[in-house]
Design an enzyme around this catalytic site. Sequence first.
Site, short mmCIF file in Angstrom:
data_model
loop_
_atom_site.label_atom_id
_atom_site.label_comp_id
_atom_site.label_asym_id
_atom_site.label_seq_id
_atom_site.Cartn_x
_atom_site.Cartn_y
_atom_site.Cartn_z
N HIS A 58 -47.17 39.22 22.95
CA HIS A 58 -46.41 40.40 22.58
C HIS A 58 -46.68 40.72 21.12
O HIS A 58 -46.50 39.87 20.25
CB HIS A 58 -44.91 40.18 22.81
N TYR B 259 -34.32 45.18 21.73
CA TYR B 259 -33.05 44.69 21.17
C TYR B 259 -32.24 45.93 20.86
O TYR B 259 -32.60 46.70 19.95
CB TYR B 259 -33.29 43.89 19.88
N PRO C 108 -29.07 32.91 20.10
CA PRO C 108 -30.38 33.21 20.68
C PRO C 108 -31.02 34.52 20.21
O PRO C 108 -32.17 34.78 20.56
CB PRO C 108 -30.07 33.29 22.19
N LYS D 260 -35.20 31.65 18.08
CA LYS D 260 -35.71 30.60 17.19
C LYS D 260 -35.53 29.18 17.73
O LYS D 260 -36.16 28.25 17.23
CB LYS D 260 -35.00 30.69 15.81
N TYR E 123 -39.60 36.63 12.75
CA TYR E 123 -39.65 36.62 14.22
C TYR E 123 -40.91 35.92 14.72
O TYR E 123 -40.86 35.13 15.66
CB TYR E 123 -39.59 38.06 14.75
C1 PHB Z 1 -35.59 35.55 26.73
O1 PHB Z 1 -36.54 36.18 27.24
O2 PHB Z 1 -34.93 34.75 27.38
C2 PHB Z 1 -35.21 35.80 25.31
C3 PHB Z 1 -36.05 36.57 24.51
C4 PHB Z 1 -35.70 36.83 23.19
C5 PHB Z 1 -34.52 36.32 22.68
C6 PHB Z 1 -33.68 35.55 23.47
C7 PHB Z 1 -34.02 35.30 24.79
O3 PHB Z 1 -34.18 36.62 21.40
#
Ligand code: PHB
Length: 402
Positions: A76, A205, A294, A298, A386
């Site tokens: 990604h 997000y 989450p 990280k 990130y």
């Molecule tokens: C996930 O795909 O489970 C996932 C991706 C990004 C995050 C948290 C969980 O920040």
Amino acid sequence: MTTTVRTRVAIVGAGPAGLLLAHLLAEAGIESIVLDRRSRAEIESTIRAGILEQETVRVLSESGASERVLAVGTRHDGIELRFEGEGHRIDFPSLTGRSVWLYPQHEVLKDLIAARLAAGQDLRFETEVTGVGDVETDRPWVTATTADGDAVRIDADFVVGADGSRSVVRPAVTGSSTGGYFREYPFAWFGILCEAPPSADELIYSNSAEGFALISQRSTTVQRMYFQCDPDAAPDALSDEEIWETLQARVPGTALAAGPVIQRDVLRFRSFVAHELRHGRAVLVGDAAHTVPPTGAKGMNLAVADVVLLDRALQALLLENDARLIDAFAETALRRIWKAQHFSWWMTSMLHTARDASDFDHRRQIGELRSVVESEAGQTFLAEAYTGWPHEGTPGRGSLSE
Ligand code: PHB
């Protein structure tokens, strides 16, 4: 009757940190035993997060711990931050020279377990640790009980607690099971796995007046999504229809591809860093040492960074009798850990809506999001964190060959 075995490193916990450490130590010729109270099936099927930093992918693929990460994982090159109904893409390669990979944690665990078993490693499932002792000497030990009720004692040169947020090794390091810096949040995530095509190519997000949502992916047919909920919410309280309504309301501007919800869970989250990471010949890594919310993805990446440092420190100690790296371990690891704590807290507070948020709070939050997306410096700050800061002693730029 207790059976006593001897090894160089006793590793408690067969999660990403414990298994990767065993793998890296074995490459250097250092024998270890890994214990976990869970069964192999349980470990391999627990759904966790899915984003790997570029350096995490490099360590997993170059060490031979996971050959599938580059073949099956998806690169990604960006994420989208969405607020006030508009999407703003953060492009990682142009800002940092790095990318991330979507490859679920339980797939990493399957690869690591298969690699350790193929190499004939001593890996003991359904074995519960009952005690850790003599960590102030150079002969620490771990006692445990197997699923059949047999008692084992492992005499080692070093003990590693890689046993998650409810670590049983932690008291031997910090003097208490809870001792640490700690922050709770007034929200949790309602997570689903659903059978549907992807709703977006990259992660979204989304900040909205109704609360946060995250659109993630797993494959062409299964998707992972989350929305902010009350920490006391019950996973079964909502129908599939209510779940889709909630998610859709929080991602205005994208028509979500809905489908049957095949798994649902409520993830409470908190920030935690243990007061001590090392005491004598015992050390904590991964979630046993620290927990992050989450939102910044990280958790597992931080565990891998701990293990890369610890592997080098244990090699120096156990192969060359050089204690300098292990003496510096906690201080070195904590620099990255606190940066990750800040990033995870920052992403969480910037994107979620607190229940008691005022109009001022909401407008300030939009101002903060604009400061990030409308500035190259702001975007770069987010992209660097990130995609992951370089590991100690590595250049951290440059692409990974696929
Ligand atoms: C996930 O795909 O489970 C996932 C991706 C990004 C995050 C948290 C969980 O920040």
